[in-house]
Design a protein around this motif. Structure first.
Motif, PDB file in Angstrom:
ATOM      1  N   GLY A   1       2.835   6.208  -5.776  1.00  0.00           N
ATOM      2  CA  GLY A   1       2.704   6.523  -4.361  1.00  0.00           C
ATOM      3  C   GLY A   1       3.824   7.384  -3.814  1.00  0.00           C
ATOM      4  O   GLY A   1       3.859   7.665  -2.614  1.00  0.00           O
TER       5      GLY A   1
ATOM      6  N   ASP B   1      -3.145   4.361  -8.221  1.00  0.00           N
ATOM      7  CA  ASP B   1      -3.867   5.432  -7.546  1.00  0.00           C
ATOM      8  C   ASP B   1      -3.018   5.929  -6.383  1.00  0.00           C
ATOM      9  O   ASP B   1      -2.833   5.218  -5.388  1.00  0.00           O
ATOM     10  CB  ASP B   1      -5.209   4.900  -7.030  1.00  0.00           C
ATOM     11  CG  ASP B   1      -6.052   5.980  -6.374  1.00  0.00           C
ATOM     12  OD1 ASP B   1      -5.544   7.083  -6.119  1.00  0.00           O
ATOM     13  OD2 ASP B   1      -7.249   5.707  -6.107  1.00  0.00           O
ATOM     14  N   PRO B   2      -2.471   7.134  -6.483  1.00  0.00           N
ATOM     15  CA  PRO B   2      -1.593   7.650  -5.429  1.00  0.00           C
ATOM     16  C   PRO B   2      -2.240   7.657  -4.048  1.00  0.00           C
ATOM     17  O   PRO B   2      -1.552   7.538  -3.035  1.00  0.00           O
ATOM     18  CB  PRO B   2      -1.284   9.078  -5.899  1.00  0.00           C
ATOM     19  CG  PRO B   2      -1.461   9.029  -7.384  1.00  0.00           C
ATOM     20  CD  PRO B   2      -2.593   8.070  -7.615  1.00  0.00           C
ATOM     21  N   ALA B   3      -3.567   7.767  -3.998  1.00  0.00           N
ATOM     22  CA  ALA B   3      -4.256   7.837  -2.716  1.00  0.00           C
ATOM     23  C   ALA B   3      -4.418   6.457  -2.068  1.00  0.00           C
ATOM     24  O   ALA B   3      -4.671   6.355  -0.872  1.00  0.00           O
ATOM     25  CB  ALA B   3      -5.632   8.489  -2.890  1.00  0.00           C
ATOM     26  N   HIS B   4      -4.293   5.407  -2.854  1.00  0.00           N
ATOM     27  CA  HIS B   4      -4.550   4.057  -2.337  1.00  0.00           C
ATOM     28  C   HIS B   4      -3.446   3.080  -2.721  1.00  0.00           C
ATOM     29  O   HIS B   4      -3.686   1.890  -2.848  1.00  0.00           O
ATOM     30  CB  HIS B   4      -5.900   3.552  -2.858  1.00  0.00           C
ATOM     31  CG  HIS B   4      -7.064   4.421  -2.512  1.00  0.00           C
ATOM     32  ND1 HIS B   4      -7.590   4.500  -1.247  1.00  0.00           N
ATOM     33  CD2 HIS B   4      -7.793   5.282  -3.292  1.00  0.00           C
ATOM     34  CE1 HIS B   4      -8.605   5.361  -1.236  1.00  0.00           C
ATOM     35  NE2 HIS B   4      -8.742   5.849  -2.442  1.00  0.00           N
ATOM     36  N   TRP B   5      -2.224   3.580  -2.892  1.00  0.00           N
ATOM     37  CA  TRP B   5      -1.169   2.723  -3.411  1.00  0.00           C
ATOM     38  C   TRP B   5      -0.814   1.583  -2.462  1.00  0.00           C
ATOM     39  O   TRP B   5      -0.493   0.476  -2.911  1.00  0.00           O
ATOM     40  CB  TRP B   5       0.065   3.561  -3.745  1.00  0.00           C
ATOM     41  CG  TRP B   5       0.779   4.153  -2.565  1.00  0.00           C
ATOM     42  CD1 TRP B   5       0.520   5.345  -1.949  1.00  0.00           C
ATOM     43  CD2 TRP B   5       1.883   3.578  -1.854  1.00  0.00           C
ATOM     44  NE1 TRP B   5       1.390   5.554  -0.908  1.00  0.00           N
ATOM     45  CE2 TRP B   5       2.240   4.491  -0.828  1.00  0.00           C
ATOM     46  CE3 TRP B   5       2.618   2.413  -1.996  1.00  0.00           C
ATOM     47  CZ2 TRP B   5       3.291   4.241   0.061  1.00  0.00           C
ATOM     48  CZ3 TRP B   5       3.671   2.160  -1.120  1.00  0.00           C
ATOM     49  CH2 TRP B   5       3.989   3.067  -0.106  1.00  0.00           C
ATOM     50  N   ARG B   6      -0.877   1.823  -1.152  1.00  0.00           N
ATOM     51  CA  ARG B   6      -0.575   0.753  -0.207  1.00  0.00           C
ATOM     52  C   ARG B   6      -1.565  -0.401  -0.345  1.00  0.00           C
ATOM     53  O   ARG B   6      -1.194  -1.578  -0.373  1.00  0.00           O
ATOM     54  CB  ARG B   6      -0.581   1.281   1.229  1.00  0.00           C
ATOM     55  CG  ARG B   6       0.609   2.170   1.585  1.00  0.00           C
ATOM     56  CD  ARG B   6       0.486   2.673   3.015  1.00  0.00           C
ATOM     57  NE  ARG B   6       1.687   3.377   3.450  1.00  0.00           N
ATOM     58  CZ  ARG B   6       1.937   4.656   3.198  1.00  0.00           C
ATOM     59  NH1 ARG B   6       1.055   5.359   2.473  1.00  0.00           N
ATOM     60  NH2 ARG B   6       3.055   5.220   3.618  1.00  0.00           N
ATOM     61  N   ARG B   7      -2.832  -0.060  -0.420  1.00  0.00           N
ATOM     62  CA  ARG B   7      -3.869  -1.089  -0.574  1.00  0.00           C
ATOM     63  C   ARG B   7      -3.715  -1.827  -1.902  1.00  0.00           C
ATOM     64  O   ARG B   7      -3.925  -3.042  -1.980  1.00  0.00           O
ATOM     65  CB  ARG B   7      -5.252  -0.440  -0.491  1.00  0.00           C
ATOM     66  CG  ARG B   7      -6.404  -1.444  -0.489  1.00  0.00           C
ATOM     67  CD  ARG B   7      -7.731  -0.727  -0.437  1.00  0.00           C
ATOM     68  NE  ARG B   7      -7.975   0.022  -1.663  1.00  0.00           N
ATOM     69  CZ  ARG B   7      -8.956   0.908  -1.825  1.00  0.00           C
ATOM     70  NH1 ARG B   7      -9.759   1.205  -0.825  1.00  0.00           N
ATOM     71  NH2 ARG B   7      -9.120   1.536  -2.976  1.00  0.00           N
ATOM     72  N   GLN B   8      -3.322  -1.103  -2.936  1.00  0.00           N
ATOM     73  CA  GLN B   8      -3.165  -1.737  -4.244  1.00  0.00           C
ATOM     74  C   GLN B   8      -1.999  -2.723  -4.259  1.00  0.00           C
ATOM     75  O   GLN B   8      -2.119  -3.827  -4.803  1.00  0.00           O
ATOM     76  CB  GLN B   8      -2.969  -0.663  -5.322  1.00  0.00           C
ATOM     77  CG  GLN B   8      -4.223   0.145  -5.606  1.00  0.00           C
ATOM     78  CD  GLN B   8      -4.012   1.152  -6.727  1.00  0.00           C
ATOM     79  OE1 GLN B   8      -2.929   1.729  -6.872  1.00  0.00           O
ATOM     80  NE2 GLN B   8      -5.044   1.386  -7.527  1.00  0.00           N
TER      81      GLN B   8
END
Length: 245
Positions: free
Chosen positions: A157, A104-111
């Motif tokens: 991301g 998910d490009p919007a949540h890549w850090r969290r992933q």
């Protein structure tokens, strides 16, 4: 002609199983003539995990696994090439338990943080087992699956391919080292006569007693000793990820 151990290992890398793999077993008889549990790759892996969970990774040897399975070491080599091959299988089995999200490009850090946290928690279940992942070539399909998943997340991301590739290597190295250090610290804490691991209050006392040639350490002792080990893990992973852009 029967496949060599090396061919069996190659088959596992390519197909996830193969001759001498989890589906291949040989029935055995115990000393009294009763049937014993057959030797399989799964049985070897299960016995190895049991040893590491109860005694730590340093206790894991082929001979120790053979004893746990009530057989001789030579019986294991029909299924596992050597100790390094067993290490690879153990890390692969832990990696198989990692849940990889849809990028998910919007949540890549969290992933990415979530994948690292899962891997850390898997390693911490078995004291010192992350040592087996150091300097290991990621050729096992289950291990490669985690790298593939992390690469997909980073690319989604907007991280460039080269930076993403090196970031995965750096993140994995940190997770391995963190998990090993945590295991070593827990081992020392379990020994009542060990004086190397001290609590925060004792560290603060020691820092306060330092000579004035350590002004910054004395002044910022609270910050130097703040947070749990997992707080520091989250901080470091976040720091590494933020450096990617």
């Amino acid at each position: 002609m029967s496949p060599t151990p090396q061919e069996r290992r190659a088959a596992r890398h390519q197909l996830g199983t193969g001759p001498g793999g989890p589906g291949t077993s040989a029935a055995r008889r115990g000393p009294s003539g009763g049937r014993k549990k057959p030797i399989t790759v799964d049985a070897i892996i299960g016995a190895a995990f049991g040893i590491v969970a109860s005694e730590g990774y340093e206790a894991l040897t082929m001979r120790r696994v053979a004893t746990a399975l009530e057989t001789g070491p030579s019986s294991l080599y029909a299924h596992v090439v050597n100790k390094e091959d067993l290490d690879e299988l153990l890390i692969g089995r832990l990696c198989a338990e990692i849940d990889l999200p849809e990028p998910d490009p919007a949540h890549w850090r969290r992933q990415v943080t979530g994948v690292c946290t899962q891997l850390r928690d898997q390693y911490l279940r078995y004291p010192g087992i992350s040592r087996a992942a150091f300097a290991a070539a990621p050729s096992n399909l289950d291990t490669l699956r985690v790298g593939e998943g992390m690469l997909a997340i980073l690319l989604a991301g907007g991280v460039g391919p080269q930076a993403a590739a090196w970031a995965i290597d750096s993140l994995m190295l940190y997770v391995n080292a963190y998990s090993l250090e945590a295991s070593l610290a827990n081992e020392r804490l379990s020994r009542e006569d060990d004086v190397w691991v001290v609590g925060r209050d004792e560290l603060l006392r020691r820092f306060a007693a330092l000579p004035d040639t350590f002004p910054h350490t004395k002044r910022h002792a609270a910050e130097l000793t703040a947070g749990t080990t997992h707080d520091r893990f989250d901080f470091t992973i976040g720091l590494m990820i933020d450096g990617l852009g």
